[in-house]
Design a protein around this motif. Structure first.
Motif, PDB file in Angstrom:
ATOM      1  N   MET A  35      95.764 -75.590 -15.024  1.00  0.00           N
ATOM      2  CA  MET A  35      96.994 -75.092 -15.699  1.00  0.00           C
ATOM      3  C   MET A  35      97.225 -76.055 -16.793  1.00  0.00           C
ATOM      4  SD  MET A  35      98.094 -72.480 -14.078  1.00  0.00           S
ATOM      5  CE  MET A  35      99.767 -72.551 -14.348  1.00  0.00           C
ATOM      6  N   LYS A  36      97.070 -75.529 -18.088  1.00  0.00           N
ATOM      7  CA  LYS A  36      97.393 -76.137 -19.311  1.00  0.00           C
ATOM      8  C   LYS A  36      98.578 -75.687 -20.187  1.00  0.00           C
ATOM      9  CE  LYS A  36      92.888 -78.635 -20.126  1.00  0.00           C
ATOM     10  NZ  LYS A  36      91.972 -78.894 -20.731  1.00  0.00           N
ATOM     11  N   ASN A  37      99.381 -76.338 -20.664  1.00  0.00           N
ATOM     12  CA  ASN A  37     100.154 -75.862 -21.803  1.00  0.00           C
ATOM     13  C   ASN A  37      99.520 -75.950 -23.048  1.00  0.00           C
ATOM     14  OD1 ASN A  37     102.263 -75.410 -19.770  1.00  0.00           O
ATOM     15  ND2 ASN A  37     102.747 -77.473 -20.027  1.00  0.00           N
ATOM     16  N   THR A  38      99.782 -74.935 -23.688  1.00  0.00           N
ATOM     17  CA  THR A  38      98.838 -74.917 -25.029  1.00  0.00           C
ATOM     18  C   THR A  38      99.830 -74.769 -26.511  1.00  0.00           C
ATOM     19  OG1 THR A  38      97.210 -73.610 -23.857  1.00  0.00           O
ATOM     20  CG2 THR A  38      97.158 -73.421 -26.243  1.00  0.00           C
ATOM     21  N   LEU A  39      99.697 -75.552 -27.429  1.00  0.00           N
ATOM     22  CA  LEU A  39     100.485 -75.300 -28.690  1.00  0.00           C
ATOM     23  C   LEU A  39      99.164 -74.899 -29.776  1.00  0.00           C
ATOM     24  CD1 LEU A  39     102.938 -75.692 -30.415  1.00  0.00           C
ATOM     25  CD2 LEU A  39     102.309 -78.044 -30.739  1.00  0.00           C
ATOM     26  N   LEU A  40      99.521 -73.492 -30.152  1.00  0.00           N
ATOM     27  CA  LEU A  40      98.750 -73.004 -31.148  1.00  0.00           C
ATOM     28  C   LEU A  40      99.121 -73.244 -32.564  1.00  0.00           C
ATOM     29  CD1 LEU A  40      97.754 -69.246 -29.752  1.00  0.00           C
ATOM     30  CD2 LEU A  40      96.451 -71.642 -29.513  1.00  0.00           C
ATOM     31  N   LEU A  41      98.357 -73.763 -33.460  1.00  0.00           N
ATOM     32  CA  LEU A  41      98.916 -74.360 -34.757  1.00  0.00           C
ATOM     33  C   LEU A  41      98.344 -73.613 -35.786  1.00  0.00           C
ATOM     34  CD1 LEU A  41     100.582 -76.271 -36.662  1.00  0.00           C
ATOM     35  CD2 LEU A  41      98.667 -77.741 -36.473  1.00  0.00           C
ATOM     36  N   VAL A  42      99.208 -72.837 -36.668  1.00  0.00           N
ATOM     37  CA  VAL A  42      98.389 -72.038 -37.545  1.00  0.00           C
ATOM     38  C   VAL A  42      98.884 -72.514 -39.077  1.00  0.00           C
ATOM     39  CG1 VAL A  42      98.435 -69.608 -38.710  1.00  0.00           C
ATOM     40  CG2 VAL A  42      98.518 -69.923 -36.216  1.00  0.00           C
ATOM     41  N   TYR A 119      93.187 -64.344 -25.601  1.00  0.00           N
ATOM     42  CA  TYR A 119      92.145 -65.440 -25.161  1.00  0.00           C
ATOM     43  C   TYR A 119      92.585 -66.432 -24.392  1.00  0.00           C
ATOM     44  CZ  TYR A 119      88.796 -68.793 -25.294  1.00  0.00           C
ATOM     45  OH  TYR A 119      87.501 -69.908 -24.834  1.00  0.00           O
ATOM     46  N   PHE A 120      93.792 -67.148 -24.970  1.00  0.00           N
ATOM     47  CA  PHE A 120      94.055 -68.402 -24.027  1.00  0.00           C
ATOM     48  C   PHE A 120      94.872 -67.871 -22.972  1.00  0.00           C
ATOM     49  CE2 PHE A 120      92.884 -70.713 -27.755  1.00  0.00           C
ATOM     50  CZ  PHE A 120      92.441 -71.778 -27.150  1.00  0.00           C
ATOM     51  N   ARG A 121      95.535 -66.623 -22.852  1.00  0.00           N
ATOM     52  CA  ARG A 121      96.069 -66.223 -21.811  1.00  0.00           C
ATOM     53  C   ARG A 121      95.338 -65.841 -20.779  1.00  0.00           C
ATOM     54  NH1 ARG A 121     101.017 -68.247 -21.225  1.00  0.00           N
ATOM     55  NH2 ARG A 121     102.828 -67.450 -22.599  1.00  0.00           N
ATOM     56  N   THR A 122      94.042 -65.269 -21.212  1.00  0.00           N
ATOM     57  CA  THR A 122      93.058 -64.809 -20.165  1.00  0.00           C
ATOM     58  C   THR A 122      92.386 -66.161 -19.487  1.00  0.00           C
ATOM     59  OG1 THR A 122      92.656 -62.991 -21.564  1.00  0.00           O
ATOM     60  CG2 THR A 122      90.813 -63.781 -20.024  1.00  0.00           C
ATOM     61  N   GLY A 125      96.465 -70.564 -17.369  1.00  0.00           N
ATOM     62  CA  GLY A 125      97.810 -70.206 -17.260  1.00  0.00           C
ATOM     63  C   GLY A 125      98.669 -71.144 -17.907  1.00  0.00           C
ATOM     64  N   GLY A 126      99.788 -71.630 -17.546  1.00  0.00           N
ATOM     65  CA  GLY A 126     100.589 -72.270 -18.335  1.00  0.00           C
ATOM     66  C   GLY A 126     101.409 -71.823 -19.409  1.00  0.00           C
ATOM     67  N   LYS A 127     102.262 -72.678 -20.125  1.00  0.00           N
ATOM     68  CA  LYS A 127     102.953 -72.061 -21.281  1.00  0.00           C
ATOM     69  C   LYS A 127     102.438 -72.138 -22.358  1.00  0.00           C
ATOM     70  CE  LYS A 127     106.682 -74.303 -18.838  1.00  0.00           C
ATOM     71  NZ  LYS A 127     107.602 -75.729 -18.704  1.00  0.00           N
ATOM     72  N   LEU A 128     102.573 -71.301 -23.479  1.00  0.00           N
ATOM     73  CA  LEU A 128     101.986 -71.099 -24.766  1.00  0.00           C
ATOM     74  C   LEU A 128     103.010 -71.007 -25.849  1.00  0.00           C
ATOM     75  CD1 LEU A 128      98.815 -69.111 -25.456  1.00  0.00           C
ATOM     76  CD2 LEU A 128     100.571 -69.015 -27.177  1.00  0.00           C
ATOM     77  N   LYS A 146     105.418 -57.574 -34.899  1.00  0.00           N
ATOM     78  CA  LYS A 146     104.429 -56.445 -35.179  1.00  0.00           C
ATOM     79  C   LYS A 146     103.643 -56.229 -33.952  1.00  0.00           C
ATOM     80  CE  LYS A 146     105.717 -55.209 -39.252  1.00  0.00           C
ATOM     81  NZ  LYS A 146     106.506 -56.365 -40.019  1.00  0.00           N
ATOM     82  N   HIS A 147     103.591 -57.259 -32.971  1.00  0.00           N
ATOM     83  CA  HIS A 147     102.917 -57.260 -31.637  1.00  0.00           C
ATOM     84  C   HIS A 147     103.587 -57.626 -30.508  1.00  0.00           C
ATOM     85  CE1 HIS A 147      98.856 -56.920 -34.072  1.00  0.00           C
ATOM     86  NE2 HIS A 147      99.687 -57.498 -35.206  1.00  0.00           N
ATOM     87  N   SER A 148     102.755 -57.232 -29.548  1.00  0.00           N
ATOM     88  CA  SER A 148     103.601 -57.435 -28.017  1.00  0.00           C
ATOM     89  C   SER A 148     103.386 -58.877 -27.604  1.00  0.00           C
ATOM     90  CB  SER A 148     102.764 -56.600 -26.972  1.00  0.00           C
ATOM     91  OG  SER A 148     103.393 -55.283 -27.222  1.00  0.00           O
ATOM     92  N   ALA A 149     104.272 -59.799 -28.103  1.00  0.00           N
ATOM     93  CA  ALA A 149     104.132 -61.112 -28.051  1.00  0.00           C
ATOM     94  C   ALA A 149     104.088 -61.838 -26.768  1.00  0.00           C
ATOM     95  CB  ALA A 149     105.486 -61.755 -29.192  1.00  0.00           C
ATOM     96  N   ILE A 150     103.143 -62.530 -26.311  1.00  0.00           N
ATOM     97  CA  ILE A 150     103.176 -63.013 -24.669  1.00  0.00           C
ATOM     98  C   ILE A 150     103.284 -64.421 -24.950  1.00  0.00           C
ATOM     99  CG2 ILE A 150     102.244 -61.139 -23.702  1.00  0.00           C
ATOM    100  CD1 ILE A 150      99.339 -61.912 -24.093  1.00  0.00           C
ATOM    101  N   ILE A 151     104.157 -64.984 -25.659  1.00  0.00           N
ATOM    102  CA  ILE A 151     104.210 -66.549 -25.831  1.00  0.00           C
ATOM    103  C   ILE A 151     105.497 -66.978 -25.315  1.00  0.00           C
ATOM    104  CG2 ILE A 151     102.562 -66.465 -27.895  1.00  0.00           C
ATOM    105  CD1 ILE A 151     104.869 -66.823 -29.700  1.00  0.00           C
TER     106      ILE A 151
END
Length: 338
Positions: A35-42, A119-122, A125-128, A146-151
């Motif tokens: 279980m890792k929480n993930t911070l995606l940086l763009v 990909y990371f949701r797959t 687990g954890g928070k994103l 515009k997308h089904s956000a799952i964050i």
């Protein structure tokens, strides 16, 4: 102009191959189990892996807080932004998706962010949480609307603006807003108007994928080929990238910030001395307008941690340690509330 000093370094990472031609680089957090929480940086225009000055100290901080920071590589990273687009059904600028039929790139950046999130949701687990820096904020907002956000949350840091290498000295007291408004600082109104007229003529002739001549681009853009559609998207009023300009009306903000999914946690981080934005922008008033637009759709803005960061420039390069600590502290406290 002084050149930046570069100090070579190394850091252990994990490379994630989340799409056939794209990767994301994870800086692992020391967390037991899967279980890792993930911070995606763009990143923004011209950014790629480890190009944002504050990435290293942010990695250390989020790791200590139980999160992994992941830098997301998109097709528009580095110099790819000039032929990309965030517009949902904009004409292709040079490259697009296989099998996209009618010549649209179907929101390339947002589609790629969506693929990375899935990909990371797959795999865990954890928070994103999704964090956009500069024009990466437009990408984040395009994805959210515009997308089904799952964050679980989104962070907007220094929304808009192109900072070339090397950067100008941060000497003007400026706020953080849009690419369109930052473009007015680097060229005359007549030159900008002429460039938009040229771009519009190409688009109307179904030639939006053509590269506009360098003499139409401001000095900060001459090192990157930019197609007519992308130039229009970035610099025209209500263009596809025009999410953060101060002159957008409430109806327009409702169609963007107001479309963020209900209960999504939101953090806004402004730099008080952002050198890329006109000084006449009222930062605090603009922030309140964004708060209101988010609330209309049910998103939850962290008004305690959001705000204007005194002493900060666009990307925190060369700022006092206390200024950088202020920004990172806000991020960590925001993540702790999710």
């Amino acid at each position: 102009m002084d050149q930046k000093i570069f100090y070579p370094s190394s850091r252990a990472t994990i490379m994630h191959h989340y799409s056939p031609r794209l990767i994301a680089v994870e800086h692992p957090a020391a967390i037991n189990g899967n279980m890792k929480n993930t911070l995606l940086l763009v990143g923004g225009l011209g950014d790629g892996i480890h190009t944002i000055p504050y990435v290293s100290p942010l990695i250390d901080a989020v790791t200590g807080a139980g999160w992994s920071l992941v830098e997301v590589l998109l097709s528009s990273s580095y110099n790819g932004w000039g032929i990309g687009s965030i517009a949902q059904f904009a004409p292709k600028c040079g490259m697009g998706w296989e099998g996209d039929g009618g010549g649209s790139n179907k929101s390339r950046d947002a589609v790629e962010i969506s693929a990375c999130v899935e990909y990371f949701r797959t795999i865990r687990g954890g928070k994103l949480v999704l964090m956009g820096h500069s024009t990466g904020c437009q990408d984040a907002l395009e994805y959210l609307t515009k997308h089904s956000a799952i964050i679980n949350g989104v962070i907007f840091q220094a929304s808009g603006g192109y900072l070339p290498f090397p950067s100008p000295d941060p000497i003007t007291d400026l706020a953080t807003v849009s690419d369109r408004e930052s473009a007015t600082l680097g060229q005359s109104p007549d030159r900008l108007s002429a460039s938009l007229t040229h771009a519009r003529s190409l688009i109307d002739s179904a030639r939006g994928a053509e590269i506009i001549p360098s003499h139409f681009r401001s000095p900060t853009y001459t090192d990157t080929p930019v197609c007519a559609q992308r130039w229009w998207d970035l610099n025209a009023f209500a263009g596809a990238d025009d999410y953060f300009s101060s002159d957008l009306n409430e109806e327009m903000l409702t169609r963007t910030f107001g479309m963020i999914m209900r209960n999504t946690n939101v953090l806004f981080l402004f730099s008080a001395m952002d050198q890329l934005v006109p000084a006449w922008v009222d930062k605090e008033y603009l922030l309140k307008r964004w708060y209101l637009a988010c609330a209309l759709g049910g998103a939850v803005v962290d008004k305690v941690e959001s705000g204007v960061i005194n002493g900060a420039n666009h990307n925190f390069e060369g700022v006092d340690a206390g200024v950088l600590a202020d920004m990172i502290g806000r991020v960590i406290r925001f993540l702790g509330k999710i």
